[in-house]
Design an enzyme around this catalytic site. Structure first.
Site, PDB file in Angstrom:
ATOM      1  N   ASN A 138       0.912  -1.219   0.036  1.00 10.17           N
ATOM      2  CA  ASN A 138      -0.010  -0.078   0.025  1.00 10.17           C
ATOM      3  C   ASN A 138       0.877   1.308   0.122  1.00 10.17           C
ATOM      4  O   ASN A 138       2.032   0.952   0.081  1.00 10.17           O
ATOM      5  CB  ASN A 138      -0.903   0.231   1.218  1.00 10.17           C
ATOM      6  CG  ASN A 138      -2.155   0.692   1.249  1.00 10.17           C
ATOM      7  OD1 ASN A 138      -2.297   1.558   0.092  1.00 10.17           O
ATOM      8  ND2 ASN A 138      -3.232   0.595   2.030  1.00 10.17           N
ATOM      9  N   PHE A 139       0.300   2.345  -0.335  1.00  8.18           N
ATOM     10  CA  PHE A 139       0.930   3.848   0.166  1.00  8.18           C
ATOM     11  C   PHE A 139       2.078   3.862  -0.955  1.00  8.18           C
ATOM     12  O   PHE A 139       3.044   4.784  -0.717  1.00  8.18           O
ATOM     13  CB  PHE A 139       1.194   3.961   1.440  1.00  8.18           C
ATOM     14  CG  PHE A 139       0.213   3.800   2.319  1.00  8.18           C
ATOM     15  CD1 PHE A 139       0.031   2.883   3.400  1.00  8.18           C
ATOM     16  CD2 PHE A 139      -0.862   4.708   2.203  1.00  8.18           C
ATOM     17  CE1 PHE A 139      -1.094   2.900   4.257  1.00  8.18           C
ATOM     18  CE2 PHE A 139      -2.028   4.820   3.076  1.00  8.18           C
ATOM     19  CZ  PHE A 139      -2.026   3.702   4.338  1.00  8.18           C
ATOM     20  N   LEU A 140       2.011   3.162  -2.060  1.00  7.83           N
ATOM     21  CA  LEU A 140       3.069   3.400  -3.095  1.00  7.83           C
ATOM     22  C   LEU A 140       2.885   5.014  -3.657  1.00  7.83           C
ATOM     23  O   LEU A 140       1.886   5.375  -4.214  1.00  7.83           O
ATOM     24  CB  LEU A 140       3.078   2.669  -4.290  1.00  7.83           C
ATOM     25  CG  LEU A 140       3.838   2.805  -5.721  1.00  7.83           C
ATOM     26  CD1 LEU A 140       5.431   3.128  -5.276  1.00  7.83           C
ATOM     27  CD2 LEU A 140       3.660   1.916  -6.584  1.00  7.83           C
ATOM     28  N   THR A 174      -4.346  -3.080  -4.242  1.00  7.81           N
ATOM     29  CA  THR A 174      -5.076  -2.477  -5.214  1.00  7.81           C
ATOM     30  C   THR A 174      -4.623  -1.434  -5.935  1.00  7.81           C
ATOM     31  O   THR A 174      -3.617  -0.854  -5.542  1.00  7.81           O
ATOM     32  CB  THR A 174      -6.354  -1.759  -4.412  1.00  7.81           C
ATOM     33  OG1 THR A 174      -5.935  -1.054  -3.572  1.00  7.81           O
ATOM     34  CG2 THR A 174      -7.008  -3.126  -3.675  1.00  7.81           C
ATOM     35  N   LEU A 390      -6.812  -0.962   2.631  1.00 11.31           N
ATOM     36  CA  LEU A 390      -7.032   0.588   3.229  1.00 11.31           C
ATOM     37  C   LEU A 390      -6.508   1.582   2.153  1.00 11.31           C
ATOM     38  O   LEU A 390      -5.620   1.292   1.430  1.00 11.31           O
ATOM     39  CB  LEU A 390      -6.388   0.893   4.558  1.00 11.31           C
ATOM     40  CG  LEU A 390      -6.734   0.026   5.591  1.00 11.31           C
ATOM     41  CD1 LEU A 390      -5.885   0.061   6.730  1.00 11.31           C
ATOM     42  CD2 LEU A 390      -8.296   0.381   6.110  1.00 11.31           C
TER      43      LEU A 390
END
Ligand SMILES: COc1cc([C@H]2SCC(=O)N2Cc2ccccc2)c(Br)cc1O
Length: 390
Positions: A138-140, A174, A390
């Site tokens: 996440n948070f790329l 995602t 998230l």
């Protein structure tokens, strides 16, 4: 073609393989021994260096917060940008068994400024009958000024390398863009709670033949939840909520395999981060239903009157006695009471059954779900997906 130069080199379902029933479901590449995993970090372009972001550090957490606040995901018209709070980031990145080494930053060697970020957290994800240890990626985020320097592929390879070092070989992630190859594609739906503000900031438009006062009346909600026994979740509820949730999630093809530790972390209410409510039968004191939503504000880019959109995101909901429609209406009621402007939900699990009736409207964002190094024979229906990232 150049299109997916990087992803065509990775163990992910390739477009050319879709429909090939000779390829078995499950891991695409076998695990290697730890000695075969590259021991040293991948090379970055020379002006940059790797850094591990200690989210316990106020200073580092601030740097991560500001990088994302100024450079993370925007909508197609650049009107909004996610504004994850520091408390939310600490919650999202420190679940049971997390690895600090998976909170990866890139700094400019000279200025030491944080210019990019990517994270992983460990999770047990069930795919049909297999529980698989995975990393949730996440948070790329790459600073706007460093885009198309091909930093993202090397950051993805580095987080993959650090995940391999912990003997984990699968991942879930995602994206708003289509990559090889989605296991399913979801649609965001939005329920106005503060229609006047949503119209003012340009997210919603006044319907045809609708006045503002008629629109406000359309979205009006009662002051209190309707369900007897509807209350906030507490620590003492963790065992019962875990039982309820595990049983409910078992019906989906892909879902988290939450134990009590996971439920305590992911679902116990934390102010301005995660809200969880349950229905305790007034007669039997059984816990029969559960609903939860997380707090993820957005910056409003370029509006005179407002700078922040307060958004709630549907998380995990379980209905066994209270109709899901009524349970979710109670969630809307408490969200409105807490001054949220909009309540967002994906069309996953059983959400489709309440979206239209509770006056949600379809958003413009599509969310594609992916698994790394794990083939799923056929794409899932959104109602077969029991995983909210998230
Ligand atoms: C703009 O339409 C949408 C934008 C978003 C994301 S992209 C950057 C951002 O901040 N969003 C959160 C948001 C912003 C505004 C309203 C609702 C949610 C999503 Br997700 C689904 C939408 O349909």
């Amino acid at each position: 073609a150049k299109k997916h130069k990087f992803w065509e080199t990775q163990p992910v379902g390739q477009f050319k393989d879709v429909g090939d029933t000779s390829l078995p479901e499950g891991p695409i590449e076998p695990p290697t021994t730890l000695s075969e995993v590259k021991q040293e970090p991948y090379n970055l372009p020379s002006p940059y260096e790797w850094t591990t972001c200690d989210m316990d550090s106020e200073e580092t957490c601030n740097e991560v917060y500001n990088l994302l606040k100024n450079n993370y995901v925007e909508d197609d018209e650049n009107m909004f940008r996610f504004n994850y709070s520091k408390e939310f980031l600490r919650w999202a990145l420190r679940p049971p068994g997390y690895y600090k080494s998976w909170h990866i930053g890139v700094r400019a060697k000279t200025s030491k400024k944080l210019v990019a970020f990517i994270t992983g957290v460990p999770a047990r994800i069930r795919v049909r009958d297999e529980v698989v240890k995975m990393a949730e990626i996440n948070f790329l985020c790459v600073h706007k000024k460093l885009r198309s320097k091909r930093l993202a592929p090397v950051m993805i390879k580095e987080v993959t390398r650090r995940v391999h070092l912990e003997n984990i070989w699968q991942a879930a992630y995602t994206a708003g863009v289509v990559l090889p190859t989605p296991i399913t594609t979801c649609q965001y739906w939005h329920r106005s709670l503060n229609p006047k503000k949503l119209i003012d900031v340009g997210f919603s438009r006044l319907g045809p033949r609708m006045t503002m006062s008629r629109t406000i009346k359309l979205y009006k909600l009662p002051d209190q939840p309707a369900t007897p026994g509807f209350r906030k979740m507490e620590l003492r509820d963790v065992p019962a909520v875990t039982r309820l949730l595990r049983n409910y999630l078992s019906q989906f093809v892909v879902s988290p395999d939450f134990d009590e530790n996971d439920v305590e972390h992911w679902l116990l209410p934390t102010e301005d981060v995660i809200d969880s409510y349950l229905v305790e039968s007034p007669k039997t004191h059984d816990i029969t239903d559960f609903c939860s939503f997380y707090t993820l504000p957005s910056s409003i880019l370029g509006n005179q009157n407002y700078s922040i959109l307060k958004a709630a995101y549907s998380y995990y909901n379980v209905s066994t006695k209270t109709p899901l429609l009524q349970l979710m209406n109670d969630a809307l009621i408490v969200a409105k009471k807490k001054d949220f402007d909009v309540f967002n939900a994906l069309d996953v699990m059983h959400n489709e059954s309440f979206l239209k009736e509770l006056k949600f409207g379809p958003g413009d964002g599509q969310l594609h779900y992916y698994l790394y190094n794990y083939r799923i024979q056929n794409a899932l229906r959104t109602s077969e997906l029991g995983l909210v990232l998230l």
